[in-house]
Design an enzyme around this catalytic site. Structure first.
Site, mmCIF file in Angstrom:
data_model
loop_
_atom_site.group_PDB
_atom_site.id
_atom_site.type_symbol
_atom_site.label_atom_id
_atom_site.label_comp_id
_atom_site.label_asym_id
_atom_site.label_seq_id
_atom_site.Cartn_x
_atom_site.Cartn_y
_atom_site.Cartn_z
ATOM 1 N N SER A 26 0.810 -1.227 0.000
ATOM 2 C CA SER A 26 0.000 0.000 0.000
ATOM 3 C C SER A 26 0.846 1.281 0.000
ATOM 4 C CB SER A 26 -0.957 0.009 1.192
ATOM 5 O OG SER A 26 -1.865 -1.050 1.055
ATOM 6 N N THR A 71 -4.914 -3.746 7.864
ATOM 7 C CA THR A 71 -4.820 -5.081 7.289
ATOM 8 C C THR A 71 -4.769 -6.112 8.411
ATOM 9 O OG1 THR A 71 -3.628 -6.417 5.656
ATOM 10 C CG2 THR A 71 -2.281 -4.924 6.970
ATOM 11 N N LYS A 75 -8.488 -5.988 11.350
ATOM 12 C CA LYS A 75 -9.674 -5.387 10.708
ATOM 13 C C LYS A 75 -10.897 -5.354 11.633
ATOM 14 C CE LYS A 75 -8.352 -6.507 5.958
ATOM 15 N NZ LYS A 75 -8.806 -7.068 4.676
ATOM 16 N N ALA A 138 -12.857 -20.031 2.115
ATOM 17 C CA ALA A 138 -13.859 -19.598 3.101
ATOM 18 C C ALA A 138 -13.204 -18.751 4.193
ATOM 19 C CB ALA A 138 -14.552 -20.819 3.704
ATOM 20 N N GLY A 140 -11.200 -14.755 5.173
ATOM 21 C CA GLY A 140 -11.617 -13.355 5.211
ATOM 22 C C GLY A 140 -11.937 -12.792 3.837
ATOM 23 N N ARG A 162 -11.309 -26.252 1.203
ATOM 24 C CA ARG A 162 -10.537 -27.455 1.559
ATOM 25 C C ARG A 162 -11.069 -28.069 2.856
ATOM 26 N NH1 ARG A 162 -4.338 -26.364 2.891
ATOM 27 N NH2 ARG A 162 -5.417 -25.119 4.461
ATOM 28 N N THR A 163 -11.369 -27.226 3.832
ATOM 29 C CA THR A 163 -11.992 -27.714 5.070
ATOM 30 C C THR A 163 -13.497 -27.472 4.940
ATOM 31 O OG1 THR A 163 -9.997 -27.010 6.245
ATOM 32 C CG2 THR A 163 -11.921 -27.526 7.603
ATOM 33 N N GLY A 250 -5.284 -10.699 -9.316
ATOM 34 C CA GLY A 250 -5.654 -10.014 -8.078
ATOM 35 C C GLY A 250 -5.131 -8.596 -7.915
HETATM 36 P P1 NAP Z 1 -7.385 -16.670 5.024
HETATM 37 O O1 NAP Z 1 -8.460 -16.027 5.816
HETATM 38 O O2 NAP Z 1 -6.156 -17.161 5.717
HETATM 39 O O3 NAP Z 1 -8.037 -17.944 4.242
HETATM 40 C C1 NAP Z 1 -7.250 -18.791 3.478
HETATM 41 C C2 NAP Z 1 -8.154 -19.732 2.674
HETATM 42 O O4 NAP Z 1 -7.327 -20.463 1.752
HETATM 43 C C3 NAP Z 1 -8.874 -20.767 3.537
HETATM 44 O O5 NAP Z 1 -10.162 -20.938 3.005
HETATM 45 C C4 NAP Z 1 -7.999 -22.001 3.356
HETATM 46 O O6 NAP Z 1 -8.683 -23.208 3.497
HETATM 47 C C5 NAP Z 1 -7.598 -21.840 1.908
HETATM 48 N N1 NAP Z 1 -6.388 -22.595 1.548
HETATM 49 C C6 NAP Z 1 -5.141 -22.423 2.024
HETATM 50 N N2 NAP Z 1 -4.281 -23.281 1.421
HETATM 51 C C7 NAP Z 1 -5.027 -24.016 0.560
HETATM 52 C C8 NAP Z 1 -4.728 -25.071 -0.349
HETATM 53 N N3 NAP Z 1 -3.487 -25.541 -0.492
HETATM 54 N N4 NAP Z 1 -5.726 -25.572 -1.109
HETATM 55 C C9 NAP Z 1 -6.975 -25.096 -0.981
HETATM 56 N N5 NAP Z 1 -7.333 -24.102 -0.142
HETATM 57 C C10 NAP Z 1 -6.363 -23.570 0.622
HETATM 58 O O7 NAP Z 1 -6.865 -15.740 3.870
HETATM 59 P P2 NAP Z 1 -7.663 -14.539 3.131
HETATM 60 O O8 NAP Z 1 -7.402 -13.276 3.832
HETATM 61 O O9 NAP Z 1 -9.074 -14.978 2.925
HETATM 62 O O10 NAP Z 1 -6.873 -14.451 1.739
HETATM 63 C C11 NAP Z 1 -6.998 -15.478 0.777
HETATM 64 C C12 NAP Z 1 -6.232 -15.104 -0.486
HETATM 65 O O11 NAP Z 1 -6.796 -13.939 -1.084
HETATM 66 C C13 NAP Z 1 -4.750 -14.800 -0.252
HETATM 67 O O12 NAP Z 1 -4.020 -15.400 -1.286
HETATM 68 C C14 NAP Z 1 -4.667 -13.297 -0.367
HETATM 69 O O13 NAP Z 1 -3.425 -12.875 -0.893
HETATM 70 C C15 NAP Z 1 -5.768 -13.016 -1.381
HETATM 71 N N6 NAP Z 1 -6.303 -11.649 -1.217
HETATM 72 C C16 NAP Z 1 -6.110 -10.776 -2.230
HETATM 73 C C17 NAP Z 1 -6.611 -9.508 -2.116
HETATM 74 C C18 NAP Z 1 -6.397 -8.534 -3.241
HETATM 75 O O14 NAP Z 1 -6.526 -7.309 -3.028
HETATM 76 N N7 NAP Z 1 -6.123 -8.992 -4.430
HETATM 77 C C19 NAP Z 1 -7.313 -9.098 -0.965
HETATM 78 C C20 NAP Z 1 -7.497 -10.043 0.058
HETATM 79 C C21 NAP Z 1 -6.974 -11.319 -0.079
HETATM 80 P P3 NAP Z 1 -8.798 -23.944 4.941
HETATM 81 O O15 NAP Z 1 -10.011 -23.350 5.590
HETATM 82 O O16 NAP Z 1 -8.969 -25.387 4.589
HETATM 83 O O17 NAP Z 1 -7.529 -23.675 5.682
#
Ligand code: NAP
Length: 289
Positions: A26, A71, A75, A138, A140, A162-163, A250
């Site tokens: 940012s 972040t 949040k 599933a 944030g 996955r879960t 993204g």
């Molecule tokens: P989070 O709350 O930690 O959630 C991670 C998710 O990924 C969970 O649903 C987890 O499943 C799943 N996961 C992790 N490893 C996996 C695998 N090997 N195979 C399948 N599923 C897997 O993270 P988040 O904040 O939601 O962020 C998720 C992604 O979005 C990140 O890559 C982040 O960089 C991206 N993001 C991008 C932006 C943007 O501005 N472009 C904004 C926000 C987030 P389980 O429940 O089974 O652990």
């Protein structure tokens, strides 16, 4: 006549709060826009301890800081610290943007707009309102995606995680018949009936294995939107391109969620005609923020 010191405007100051915070892109983005717009100001990273975050955010009202982005993992604390909330923050119960208005601290969330703006550049709202979406993940980010898709009147949202239990509880928390969990082992079968596929999981990020999703039955023209921006083109996006799907990475979401924050902090929208993509990728590549 020389102006008195008190007439000199204080440069506008904003920043991003997290714990840790050194990885955030940012500052690169906001400082790029500040320079391009010729605004006297700065945007810096603030490390904020989670155990004192609510107090730290509330203290913003007594400083000349215009506002902050927030972040992980702060949040929810940002939301709790706010005196008032925008409708988008209320939809999600978390805030990634705090700004001041009439002496009050306002909790906002720009992730809905940040996710939706690039999506709407690829598919018309009228088409989305007749589309079935497969959402992977599933966490944030998925909550923001769901909030945006519901605002866009998407008639069917299938969540696979996955879960399985997390997808099920996320669907239960929304409690709408149009949104339901699909078992992880059935995710590939859900591809054929989906016009839009969204990866909001961490799978495919640099350092992680690629998302295990078979696109064989995806119809040409299906839109595959991967929220990940490192790497620039994930394994999922490369496979989608090979199969004739439309793709979206993204980084555009990162840029579009920052635009409304910049406007709140610095009083004007960032220049629309400048594309920060290459600057951001150069920063990612060099590791310098
Ligand atoms: P989070 O709350 O930690 O959630 C991670 C998710 O990924 C969970 O649903 C987890 O499943 C799943 N996961 C992790 N490893 C996996 C695998 N090997 N195979 C399948 N599923 C897997 O993270 P988040 O904040 O939601 O962020 C998720 C992604 O979005 C990140 O890559 C982040 O960089 C991206 N993001 C991008 C932006 C943007 O501005 N472009 C904004 C926000 C987030 P389980 O429940 O089974 O652990």
């Amino acid at each position: 006549m020389t102006s008195r010191k008190s007439d000199v405007p204080i440069p506008k100051l904003a920043g991003v709060c997290g714990w840790p915070i050194h990885h955030s892109l940012s500052p690169v983005l906001h400082n790029y826009w500040l320079k391009a717009a010729g605004i006297s100001g700065a945007y810096i990273p603030f490390a904020v301890r989670p155990d004192n975050a609510v107090a730290a955010f509330q203290s913003l009202k007594y400083t000349s800081i215009s506002g902050v982005n927030v972040t992980l993992p702060l949040k929810r604390q940002a939301f709790l610290a706010a005196d008032d909330h925008t409708p988008d923050a209320l939809k999600l119960g978390v805030s990634n943007c705090l700004f001041k208005r009439d002496g009050k601290l306002i909790g906002h969330n720009t992730d809905l707009e940040g996710f939706a703006t690039p999506l709407l550049s690829k598919i018309a709202a009228s088409e989305l309102s007749q589309s079935s979406v497969l959402l992977i993940g599933a966490g944030g980010a998925s909550r923001a995606v769901i909030g945006a898709l519901l605002s866009l009147n998407v008639p069917e949202i299938k969540i696979a995680n996955r879960t399985d239990s997390k997808a099920e509880s996320l669907a239960e928390s929304v409690n709408l018949p149009s949104l339901y969990a699909v078992p992880w082992e059935s995710r590939n079968a859900a591809v054929a009936s989906s016009q839009v596929i969204i990866n909001a999981s961490s799978a495919g990020m640099s350092g992680y294995s690629d998302l295990d999703l078979d696109l064989e039955t995806a119809r040409p023209g299906t839109l595959v939107y991967d929220l990940i921006y490192t790497p620039r083109r994930t394994g999922l996006l490369k496979e989608a391109e090979r199969r004739g799907c439309e793709t979206l990475g993204g980084l555009s979401m990162l840029i579009e969620q920052a635009r409304p924050s910049f406007r709140h902090f610095f009083g004007e929208a960032p220049p629309k005609d400048l594309d920060p993509t290459e600057t951001l990728y150069a920063a990612l590549k060099s590791g310098v923020r």
